[in-house]
Design a protein around this motif. Structure first.
Motif, mmCIF file in Angstrom:
data_model
loop_
_atom_site.group_PDB
_atom_site.id
_atom_site.type_symbol
_atom_site.label_atom_id
_atom_site.label_comp_id
_atom_site.label_asym_id
_atom_site.label_seq_id
_atom_site.Cartn_x
_atom_site.Cartn_y
_atom_site.Cartn_z
ATOM 1 N N HIS A 1 0.828 -1.212 0.000
ATOM 2 C CA HIS A 1 0.000 0.000 0.000
ATOM 3 C C HIS A 1 0.861 1.260 0.000
ATOM 4 O O HIS A 1 0.631 2.182 -0.794
ATOM 5 N N LYS A 2 1.850 1.283 0.842
ATOM 6 C CA LYS A 2 2.706 2.471 0.946
ATOM 7 C C LYS A 2 3.526 2.690 -0.324
ATOM 8 O O LYS A 2 3.772 3.823 -0.730
ATOM 9 N N SER A 3 3.936 1.619 -0.962
ATOM 10 C CA SER A 3 4.777 1.741 -2.155
ATOM 11 C C SER A 3 4.023 2.312 -3.347
ATOM 12 O O SER A 3 4.630 2.899 -4.247
ATOM 13 N N HIS A 4 2.705 2.147 -3.371
ATOM 14 C CA HIS A 4 1.924 2.631 -4.504
ATOM 15 C C HIS A 4 1.331 4.020 -4.264
ATOM 16 O O HIS A 4 0.912 4.681 -5.219
ATOM 17 N N ASP A 5 1.264 4.448 -3.027
ATOM 18 C CA ASP A 5 0.818 5.798 -2.690
ATOM 19 C C ASP A 5 -0.538 6.142 -3.301
ATOM 20 O O ASP A 5 -0.760 7.250 -3.809
ATOM 21 N N LYS A 6 -1.462 5.183 -3.255
ATOM 22 C CA LYS A 6 -2.827 5.425 -3.702
ATOM 23 C C LYS A 6 -3.733 5.545 -2.483
ATOM 24 O O LYS A 6 -3.377 5.167 -1.375
ATOM 25 N N ILE A 7 -4.934 6.069 -2.699
ATOM 26 C CA ILE A 7 -5.866 6.230 -1.583
ATOM 27 C C ILE A 7 -6.300 4.874 -1.022
ATOM 28 O O ILE A 7 -6.427 4.719 0.194
ATOM 29 N N ALA A 8 -6.493 3.886 -1.899
ATOM 30 C CA ALA A 8 -7.060 2.620 -1.448
ATOM 31 C C ALA A 8 -6.325 1.417 -2.024
ATOM 32 O O ALA A 8 -5.960 1.403 -3.207
ATOM 33 N N THR A 9 -6.147 0.433 -1.178
ATOM 34 C CA THR A 9 -5.628 -0.869 -1.591
ATOM 35 C C THR A 9 -6.635 -1.930 -1.179
ATOM 36 O O THR A 9 -7.104 -1.945 -0.041
ATOM 37 N N VAL A 10 -6.968 -2.803 -2.116
ATOM 38 C CA VAL A 10 -7.864 -3.912 -1.832
ATOM 39 C C VAL A 10 -7.092 -5.217 -2.011
ATOM 40 O O VAL A 10 -6.242 -5.330 -2.897
ATOM 41 N N THR A 11 -7.382 -6.192 -1.167
ATOM 42 C CA THR A 11 -6.788 -7.512 -1.344
ATOM 43 C C THR A 11 -7.636 -8.297 -2.339
ATOM 44 O O THR A 11 -8.855 -8.378 -2.196
ATOM 45 N N ALA A 12 -6.978 -8.861 -3.344
ATOM 46 C CA ALA A 12 -7.659 -9.618 -4.385
ATOM 47 C C ALA A 12 -7.259 -11.087 -4.310
ATOM 48 O O ALA A 12 -6.093 -11.406 -4.070
ATOM 49 N N VAL A 13 -8.233 -11.963 -4.493
ATOM 50 C CA VAL A 13 -7.964 -13.404 -4.495
ATOM 51 C C VAL A 13 -8.666 -14.034 -5.687
ATOM 52 O O VAL A 13 -9.595 -13.467 -6.263
ATOM 53 N N GLN A 14 -8.207 -15.227 -6.034
ATOM 54 C CA GLN A 14 -8.858 -16.016 -7.073
ATOM 55 C C GLN A 14 -9.679 -17.105 -6.410
ATOM 56 O O GLN A 14 -9.179 -17.844 -5.565
ATOM 57 N N LEU A 15 -10.940 -17.184 -6.803
ATOM 58 C CA LEU A 15 -11.824 -18.186 -6.229
ATOM 59 C C LEU A 15 -11.493 -19.579 -6.744
ATOM 60 O O LEU A 15 -11.125 -19.750 -7.909
#
Length: 258
Positions: A142-156
């Motif tokens: 999250h800190k490395s990308h400096d965006k407002i939001a980070t979401v965790t993504a997974v593959q079902l």
């Protein structure tokens, strides 16, 4: 850094368990799944929680009000009306419990706890999903990308296996259940900057966090995905509860990092 947890939904798809308690209080291994989620964060040193209450929120309040007592060894002197605490197995949790409305949707719940978060980055997740996610790596990403939001993504993982069938109806290949490598889904475990509240203007009580707020963050290129390729499971239905319970009982609880 504070951790916000959505814990106010009705849990209608697991009604066998949620008639008398909210879904985050459904137990796995004798502990609410909410406790398991908090333990994941606590393992990485994050113990300051803000719980967004809704449906039967008083059950969650009563659980934490009596947490110390329920996790302590005690001697009760009934004749003299005295209680002696012999030892405790309590956690280092600091828990802020906020009533956000029985029918309020997730964007409204998040907006209502803004004043308790302050002007700092914070984490957010759902009260029904566990994972063996590395929170330290998530924060670093999250800190490395400096965006407002980070979401965790997974593959079902697919619910069923698959087959390739030739023109003469012979089975050319057979595949057991596998992850759908073409699709990533929202698994919660967000990291957010306080600027996210600019996307929660006006009355948000009828708005899902996953609708306009996340859609607008995406349009503005302010949402990045942390790809988690390990274990993740949402307790969406009774079969999920039974699977998680079986994993716990068989000492195969992949989310248990503590």
């Amino acid at each position: 850094m504070k951790v916000v947890i959505f814990a106010g939904g009705l849990g209608t798809r697991i009604a066998e368990e949620t008639d008398t308690r909210p879904k985050p209080m459904v137990e796995i291994g004798g502990k609410p799944i909410l406790w398991h989620i908090m333990k994941i964060y606590s393992h990485y040193g994050f113990n300051d929680f803000i719980i967004c209450l809704g449906y039967k929120g008083y059950v969650i309040k009563e659980y934490f009000v009596n947490y110390f007592l329920h996790n302590s060894d005690i001697t009760i002197d009934i004749a003299n009306n005295r209680m002696e605490v012999l030892g405790t197995h309590s956690e280092a949790f600091k828990v802020t419990l906020i009533e956000t409305g029985s029918t309020t949707k997730t964007a409204g719940r998040l907006k209502q706890v803004q004043q308790y978060i302050g002007n700092e980055d914070f984490m957010l997740t759902y009260g029904d999903g566990v994972a063996d996610i590395n929170i330290a790596d998530l924060l670093k990403f999250h800190k490395s990308h400096d965006k407002i939001a980070t979401v965790t993504a997974v593959q079902l993982e697919a619910r069923f296996g698959g087959m390739d069938i030739s023109p003469d109806n012979a089975v050319a290949s057979f595949r057991e259940k596998a992850k759908d490598e073409s699709k990533w889904i929202n698994a919660g475990f967000f990291v957010l900057k306080p600027e996210v509240f600019k996307y929660l203007q006006g009355n948000m009580n009828e708005m899902m966090w996953e609708d306009e707020p996340l859609e607008n963050l995406t349009k503005n290129n302010e949402l990045v995905a942390f790809k988690h390729e390990g274990f993740w499971k949402c307790m969406d239905a009774m079969r999920d509860k039974l699977e998680l319970e079986a994993m716990w009982q068989n000492n195969n609880a992949k989310w248990k990092k503590w």
